[in-house]
Design an enzyme around this catalytic site. Structure first.
Site, mmCIF file in Angstrom:
data_model
loop_
_atom_site.group_PDB
_atom_site.id
_atom_site.type_symbol
_atom_site.label_atom_id
_atom_site.label_comp_id
_atom_site.label_asym_id
_atom_site.label_seq_id
_atom_site.Cartn_x
_atom_site.Cartn_y
_atom_site.Cartn_z
ATOM 1 N N ASP A 55 -12.491 35.649 -42.150
ATOM 2 C CA ASP A 55 -13.956 35.587 -42.156
ATOM 3 C C ASP A 55 -14.579 36.507 -41.126
ATOM 4 O OD1 ASP A 55 -13.074 32.907 -43.432
ATOM 5 O OD2 ASP A 55 -15.197 33.162 -43.945
ATOM 6 N N ASN A 99 -10.310 32.507 -39.678
ATOM 7 C CA ASN A 99 -10.151 32.174 -41.099
ATOM 8 C C ASN A 99 -10.149 30.656 -41.211
ATOM 9 O OD1 ASN A 99 -9.785 33.035 -43.869
ATOM 10 N ND2 ASN A 99 -7.740 32.181 -43.737
ATOM 11 N N LYS A 100 -10.047 30.177 -42.419
ATOM 12 C CA LYS A 100 -10.098 28.739 -42.704
ATOM 13 C C LYS A 100 -9.222 27.932 -41.750
ATOM 14 C CE LYS A 100 -12.144 27.015 -44.993
ATOM 15 N NZ LYS A 100 -13.432 26.432 -44.492
ATOM 16 N N ARG A 157 -18.646 30.496 -51.938
ATOM 17 C CA ARG A 157 -18.011 30.522 -50.618
ATOM 18 C C ARG A 157 -16.967 31.622 -50.614
ATOM 19 N NH1 ARG A 157 -13.481 30.363 -52.517
ATOM 20 N NH2 ARG A 157 -12.713 30.244 -50.390
HETATM 21 O O1 MRU Z 1 -15.269 27.780 -46.045
HETATM 22 P P1 MRU Z 1 -14.849 28.828 -47.024
HETATM 23 O O2 MRU Z 1 -14.245 28.274 -48.272
HETATM 24 O O3 MRU Z 1 -15.953 29.818 -47.300
HETATM 25 O O4 MRU Z 1 -13.698 29.614 -46.267
HETATM 26 C C1 MRU Z 1 -13.173 30.759 -46.870
HETATM 27 C C2 MRU Z 1 -12.042 31.366 -46.134
HETATM 28 O O5 MRU Z 1 -11.677 30.937 -45.062
HETATM 29 C C3 MRU Z 1 -11.427 32.584 -46.753
HETATM 30 O O6 MRU Z 1 -10.074 32.671 -46.448
HETATM 31 C C4 MRU Z 1 -12.140 33.835 -46.233
HETATM 32 O O7 MRU Z 1 -13.525 33.717 -46.395
HETATM 33 C C5 MRU Z 1 -11.674 35.066 -46.912
HETATM 34 S S1 MRU Z 1 -12.127 35.071 -48.591
HETATM 35 C C6 MRU Z 1 -11.645 36.524 -49.290
#
Ligand code: MRU
Length: 349
Positions: A240, A250-251, A49
């Site tokens: 993202d 983002n998350k 991920r």
């Molecule tokens: O659901 P995930 O764990 O893939 O979410 C990841 C994030 O939100 C990260 O902050 C993002 O992908 C940047 S990673 C360098």
């Protein structure tokens, strides 16, 4: 595990090796993938991920599948890869790096001018490895450019995991932090646990421990009070997908941090490579937001934390409006507002 050997994904020629992040920090288990569905499943269930890492995984999976194709012509080989492309693309919708990496692979296949089907297969393997290697270089560049906003003795708040585990290596937001610590700055990190899947608690805390960077773990709901009671120098998160106007997905929980940062006078930065910028999307309203299963919210590790049948909303990401973002640290430098104009410049050279 040593800090410099944290590797989410590796091309091992006869298989793709994926560190199963769902099992961290309790166990370090590697998946040896030799088929498409294993990689697709690893992306869907977050064994691999983080926006750049899923792009790399998908590119490697496409190259691996290309090697199995029995085709008489290059056109036939490319046609056989289209369903592979579609399947990988559908695994997660928000991180544009996934689409970007797959599009780059298909564009390479079409433009490579390979002399034979075998030649095309080698070109695709080389392209997947290049995507991986360039991501590490880009992260190191972001680490350097990010120093402009990281003072000596900084306390940096972050969320989710944007480290080596989420990328080809080094990390984006965590990469800036690692470069700062590595350059002799006295850095303290405040890591938000990141509900519901605890990427901050399980993964960022694991990485920071491995690197020997001092940190404190807080639950997401503690961030406001932490900012009120303690000095936070800045917030840095990954992204993202960044729309043309700078709105950044983002998350889930990132938007809350940006609002809190503004309320407490704390600068808020995003760190992301160009592969996370989606110039085709005008603003954050058009970013597709993944919604995940209810059981991620109603339980953890097989233990129910809410009654069976509890109605749930579980968006995996939120969108931070550009107006709350003080700067975007990219592999081409620090981009300040106005983002509409200034993000275009990082694609110009
Ligand atoms: O659901 P995930 O764990 O893939 O979410 C990841 C994030 O939100 C990260 O902050 C993002 O992908 C940047 S990673 C360098």
């Amino acid at each position: 595990m040593q800090a410099d050997t944290v590797q989410a994904i590796a091309w091992c020629d006869d298989h793709i090796r994926i560190l199963d992040q769902t099992l961290l920090p309790a166990q370090e288990v590697y998946i040896e993938s030799r088929d498409l569905e294993t990689v697709a499943d690893a992306i869907r269930r977050l064994a691999v991920r983080g926006a750049p890492a899923i792009g790399i995984a998908a590119a490697m999976a496409l190259a691996f599948e290309a090697r199995k194709v029995q085709a008489a012509t290059i056109e036939e080989c490319i046609a056989a890869l289209l369903p592979v492309y579609e399947l990988l693309r559908s695994t997660r919708p928000t991180a544009v790096n996934l689409q970007w990496a797959l599009d780059r692979m298909m564009a390479k296949a079409r433009a490579a001018g390979a002399a034979s089907v075998d030649g095309l297969k080698s070109i695709l393997v080389a392209e997947a490895l290049a995507i991986h290697a360039e991501d590490i270089e880009n992260n190191l560049a972001m680490g350097r450019f990010g120093q402009e906003v990281v003072p000596q003795n900084a306390t940096i708040m972050t969320i989710c995991n944007a480290g080596a585990l989420a990328t080809g290596g080094h990390g984006t937001a965590l990469g800036v932090i690692r470069t700062a610590a590595g350059s002799g700055k006295n850095i303290n990190v405040v890591a938000c646990e990141t509900r519901p899947l605890l990427q901050g608690a399980r993964l960022t805390a694991w990485e920071l421990t491995a690197y020997g960077i001092p940190f404190k773990l807080i639950t997401d709901g503690m961030a406001a009070f932490y900012m009120k009671k303690h000095r936070v120098s800045l917030v840095i998160t990954g992204a993202d997908r960044i729309a043309a106007n700078g709105d950044s997905a983002n998350k889930i929980g990132t938007y809350s941090l940006a609002v809190l940062a503004r309320q407490h006078g704390v600068p808020f930065y995003i760190a992301a490579p160009r592969s996370t910028v989606d110039p085709a999307i005008a603003n954050g309203d058009a970013i597709p937001i993944e919604e995940r299963a209810a059981d991620e919210v109603t339980g953890f590790g097989g233990i129910l934390t809410a009654p069976v049948g509890t109605p749930v909303w579980n968006p995996s990401f939120d969108v931070t409006p550009a107006g709350l973002i003080d700067g975007i640290i990219t592999d081409r430098g620090l981009v300040r507002p106005p983002y509409e104009a200034n993000l275009k410049k990082i694609f110009m050279h």
